[in-house]
Write a protein that holds these residues in place. Sequence first.
Motif, PDB file in Angstrom:
ATOM      1  N   HIS A   4       0.838  -1.203   0.000  1.00 15.88           N
ATOM      2  CA  HIS A   4       0.000   0.000   0.000  1.00 15.88           C
ATOM      3  C   HIS A   4       0.867   1.245   0.000  1.00 15.88           C
ATOM      4  O   HIS A   4       1.820   1.345   0.747  1.00 15.88           O
ATOM      5  CB  HIS A   4      -0.925   0.024   1.216  1.00 15.88           C
ATOM      6  N   GLY A   5       0.501   2.190  -0.856  1.00 15.19           N
ATOM      7  CA  GLY A   5       1.207   3.457  -0.898  1.00 15.19           C
ATOM      8  C   GLY A   5       0.437   4.489  -0.094  1.00 15.19           C
ATOM      9  O   GLY A   5      -0.334   4.169   0.798  1.00 15.19           O
ATOM     10  N   GLU A   6       0.666   5.738  -0.457  1.00 17.05           N
ATOM     11  CA  GLU A   6       0.012   6.850   0.237  1.00 17.05           C
ATOM     12  C   GLU A   6      -1.491   6.827  -0.013  1.00 17.05           C
ATOM     13  O   GLU A   6      -2.273   7.195   0.827  1.00 17.05           O
ATOM     14  CB  GLU A   6       0.543   8.176  -0.332  1.00 17.05           C
ATOM     15  N   ILE A   7      -1.855   6.473  -1.229  1.00 14.99           N
ATOM     16  CA  ILE A   7      -3.261   6.563  -1.618  1.00 14.99           C
ATOM     17  C   ILE A   7      -3.842   5.158  -1.621  1.00 14.99           C
ATOM     18  O   ILE A   7      -3.446   4.330  -2.427  1.00 14.99           O
ATOM     19  CB  ILE A   7      -3.375   7.207  -3.008  1.00 14.99           C
ATOM     20  N   VAL A   8      -4.725   4.873  -0.683  1.00  8.56           N
ATOM     21  CA  VAL A   8      -5.302   3.541  -0.563  1.00  8.56           C
ATOM     22  C   VAL A   8      -6.806   3.662  -0.778  1.00  8.56           C
ATOM     23  O   VAL A   8      -7.476   4.429  -0.093  1.00  8.56           O
ATOM     24  CB  VAL A   8      -4.997   2.936   0.832  1.00  8.56           C
ATOM     25  N   LEU A   9      -7.305   2.928  -1.763  1.00  4.49           N
ATOM     26  CA  LEU A   9      -8.714   3.058  -2.132  1.00  4.49           C
ATOM     27  C   LEU A   9      -9.544   1.844  -1.721  1.00  4.49           C
ATOM     28  O   LEU A   9     -10.731   1.818  -1.922  1.00  4.49           O
ATOM     29  CB  LEU A   9      -8.832   3.279  -3.643  1.00  4.49           C
ATOM     30  N   GLY A  10      -8.892   0.821  -1.186  1.00  5.82           N
ATOM     31  CA  GLY A  10      -9.647  -0.319  -0.682  1.00  5.82           C
ATOM     32  C   GLY A  10      -9.963  -1.389  -1.717  1.00  5.82           C
ATOM     33  O   GLY A  10     -10.687  -2.324  -1.438  1.00  5.82           O
ATOM     34  N   PHE A  11      -9.422  -1.240  -2.904  1.00  8.27           N
ATOM     35  CA  PHE A  11      -9.566  -2.294  -3.917  1.00  8.27           C
ATOM     36  C   PHE A  11      -8.136  -2.763  -4.177  1.00  8.27           C
ATOM     37  O   PHE A  11      -7.357  -2.079  -4.825  1.00  8.27           O
ATOM     38  CB  PHE A  11     -10.235  -1.728  -5.173  1.00  8.27           C
ATOM     39  N   ASP A  15      -4.863  -0.695  -5.487  1.00  5.37           N
ATOM     40  CA  ASP A  15      -3.960  -0.119  -4.485  1.00  5.37           C
ATOM     41  C   ASP A  15      -2.513  -0.573  -4.719  1.00  5.37           C
ATOM     42  O   ASP A  15      -1.580   0.191  -4.528  1.00  5.37           O
ATOM     43  CB  ASP A  15      -4.420  -0.491  -3.069  1.00  5.37           C
ATOM     44  N   GLU A  16      -2.350  -1.816  -5.140  1.00  6.90           N
ATOM     45  CA  GLU A  16      -1.002  -2.315  -5.421  1.00  6.90           C
ATOM     46  C   GLU A  16      -0.378  -1.597  -6.602  1.00  6.90           C
ATOM     47  O   GLU A  16       0.784  -1.196  -6.552  1.00  6.90           O
ATOM     48  CB  GLU A  16      -1.053  -3.809  -5.746  1.00  6.90           C
ATOM     49  N   VAL A  17      -1.149  -1.451  -7.666  1.00  5.66           N
ATOM     50  CA  VAL A  17      -0.661  -0.747  -8.854  1.00  5.66           C
ATOM     51  C   VAL A  17      -0.265   0.676  -8.468  1.00  5.66           C
ATOM     52  O   VAL A  17       0.791   1.176  -8.854  1.00  5.66           O
ATOM     53  CB  VAL A  17      -1.756  -0.737  -9.956  1.00  5.66           C
ATOM     54  N   HIS A  18      -1.097   1.323  -7.659  1.00  6.31           N
ATOM     55  CA  HIS A  18      -0.819   2.699  -7.256  1.00  6.31           C
ATOM     56  C   HIS A  18       0.423   2.791  -6.381  1.00  6.31           C
ATOM     57  O   HIS A  18       1.200   3.740  -6.501  1.00  6.31           O
ATOM     58  CB  HIS A  18      -2.029   3.292  -6.516  1.00  6.31           C
ATOM     59  N   ALA A  19       0.608   1.810  -5.500  1.00  5.48           N
ATOM     60  CA  ALA A  19       1.789   1.831  -4.636  1.00  5.48           C
ATOM     61  C   ALA A  19       3.058   1.724  -5.486  1.00  5.48           C
ATOM     62  O   ALA A  19       4.031   2.448  -5.254  1.00  5.48           O
ATOM     63  CB  ALA A  19       1.723   0.691  -3.625  1.00  5.48           C
ATOM     64  N   HIS A  20       3.034   0.854  -6.488  1.00  8.48           N
ATOM     65  CA  HIS A  20       4.203   0.722  -7.370  1.00  8.48           C
ATOM     66  C   HIS A  20       4.427   2.014  -8.153  1.00  8.48           C
ATOM     67  O   HIS A  20       5.564   2.438  -8.345  1.00  8.48           O
ATOM     68  CB  HIS A  20       4.032  -0.459  -8.340  1.00  8.48           C
ATOM     69  N   PHE A  21       3.336   2.628  -8.569  1.00  5.93           N
ATOM     70  CA  PHE A  21       3.442   3.891  -9.292  1.00  5.93           C
ATOM     71  C   PHE A  21       4.093   4.958  -8.404  1.00  5.93           C
ATOM     72  O   PHE A  21       4.972   5.695  -8.837  1.00  5.93           O
ATOM     73  CB  PHE A  21       2.058   4.350  -9.749  1.00  5.93           C
ATOM     74  N   GLU A  22       3.659   5.031  -7.144  1.00  5.98           N
ATOM     75  CA  GLU A  22       4.219   6.037  -6.229  1.00  5.98           C
ATOM     76  C   GLU A  22       5.718   5.829  -6.035  1.00  5.98           C
ATOM     77  O   GLU A  22       6.478   6.795  -5.970  1.00  5.98           O
ATOM     78  CB  GLU A  22       3.494   5.989  -4.879  1.00  5.98           C
ATOM     79  N   HIS A 109      -6.410  12.658  -9.567  1.00  2.00           N
ATOM     80  CA  HIS A 109      -6.948  11.606 -10.448  1.00  2.00           C
ATOM     81  C   HIS A 109      -7.402  10.422  -9.594  1.00  2.00           C
ATOM     82  O   HIS A 109      -8.498   9.891  -9.777  1.00  2.00           O
ATOM     83  CB  HIS A 109      -5.859  11.165 -11.440  1.00  2.00           C
ATOM     84  N   ALA A 110      -6.563  10.023  -8.646  1.00  2.00           N
ATOM     85  CA  ALA A 110      -6.899   8.886  -7.780  1.00  2.00           C
ATOM     86  C   ALA A 110      -8.113   9.217  -6.914  1.00  2.00           C
ATOM     87  O   ALA A 110      -9.009   8.397  -6.740  1.00  2.00           O
ATOM     88  CB  ALA A 110      -5.699   8.511  -6.908  1.00  2.00           C
ATOM     89  N   ASP A 111      -8.130  10.440  -6.384  1.00  2.00           N
ATOM     90  CA  ASP A 111      -9.240  10.869  -5.526  1.00  2.00           C
ATOM     91  C   ASP A 111     -10.567  10.844  -6.253  1.00  2.00           C
ATOM     92  O   ASP A 111     -11.560  10.391  -5.718  1.00  2.00           O
ATOM     93  CB  ASP A 111      -9.029  12.330  -5.087  1.00  2.00           C
ATOM     94  N   HIS A 112     -10.584  11.407  -7.448  1.00  2.00           N
ATOM     95  CA  HIS A 112     -11.861  11.567  -8.154  1.00  2.00           C
ATOM     96  C   HIS A 112     -12.215  10.359  -8.998  1.00  2.00           C
ATOM     97  O   HIS A 112     -13.268   9.772  -8.835  1.00  2.00           O
ATOM     98  CB  HIS A 112     -11.829  12.824  -9.024  1.00  2.00           C
ATOM     99  N   LEU A 113     -11.313  10.000  -9.912  1.00  2.00           N
ATOM    100  CA  LEU A 113     -11.661   8.972 -10.885  1.00  2.00           C
ATOM    101  C   LEU A 113     -11.408   7.569 -10.357  1.00  2.00           C
ATOM    102  O   LEU A 113     -12.269   6.709 -10.419  1.00  2.00           O
ATOM    103  CB  LEU A 113     -10.894   9.214 -12.184  1.00  2.00           C
ATOM    104  N   ALA A 118     -12.794   2.255  -7.831  1.00  2.00           N
ATOM    105  CA  ALA A 118     -12.539   1.296  -6.739  1.00  2.00           C
ATOM    106  C   ALA A 118     -13.840   0.980  -6.003  1.00  2.00           C
ATOM    107  O   ALA A 118     -14.139  -0.179  -5.704  1.00  2.00           O
ATOM    108  CB  ALA A 118     -11.496   1.855  -5.768  1.00  2.00           C
ATOM    109  N   ALA A 119     -14.626   2.018  -5.726  1.00  2.00           N
ATOM    110  CA  ALA A 119     -15.897   1.818  -5.019  1.00  2.00           C
ATOM    111  C   ALA A 119     -16.836   0.968  -5.876  1.00  2.00           C
ATOM    112  O   ALA A 119     -17.502   0.052  -5.380  1.00  2.00           O
ATOM    113  CB  ALA A 119     -16.543   3.178  -4.706  1.00  2.00           C
ATOM    114  N   TRP A 120     -16.858   1.278  -7.159  1.00  2.00           N
ATOM    115  CA  TRP A 120     -17.710   0.546  -8.101  1.00  2.00           C
ATOM    116  C   TRP A 120     -17.305  -0.925  -8.162  1.00  2.00           C
ATOM    117  O   TRP A 120     -18.141  -1.819  -8.089  1.00  2.00           O
ATOM    118  CB  TRP A 120     -17.565   1.215  -9.458  1.00  2.00           C
TER     119      TRP A 120
END
Length: 141
Positions: A4-11, A15-22, A109-113, A118-120
């Motif tokens: 998990h990186g800074e931005i965790v969306l619960g999916f 979240d893994e892809v985002h952590a690697h991106f960060e 982008h992570a916050d909005h889109l 992730a919620a969907w």
Amino acid sequence: MPVHGEIVLGFDPMDEVHAHFEIQLATALACPDDRLLQCIGELTEHLKHHFAAEDVWMRDSDFPPAQCHIDEHAAVLQSAQEVLPLVAQGRLSVGRAFVRELANWFPAHADHLDSALAAWMSKQRFGGKPVVIKRAAAHHH
């Protein structure tokens, strides 16, 4: 365990892809000039996979605002592909500016889109009406 990186969306897959991106973004922000081209190249490769995965989730799950999200991905990749040759010619400031822009762009982008996606995805997977999940289901740890 998922990373998990800074931005965790619960999916988790996202979240893994985002952590690697960060991690890659931080590397590119801090990398020395002689490695900038390589760092941006790696970042661009990562974005291709990152965006492709999200685009597939959106298409497979009939995510309503998918087109706007997919278009934004395409625009970012287009920029990355325009920046790479400039950095290769020694225009490092262009590369640095691009990496900074990416760092500024991503949280919103992570916050909005992405959070909406992730919620969907979570709702479809864990609640609401039953949905057949392809590919993504095999991604559990």
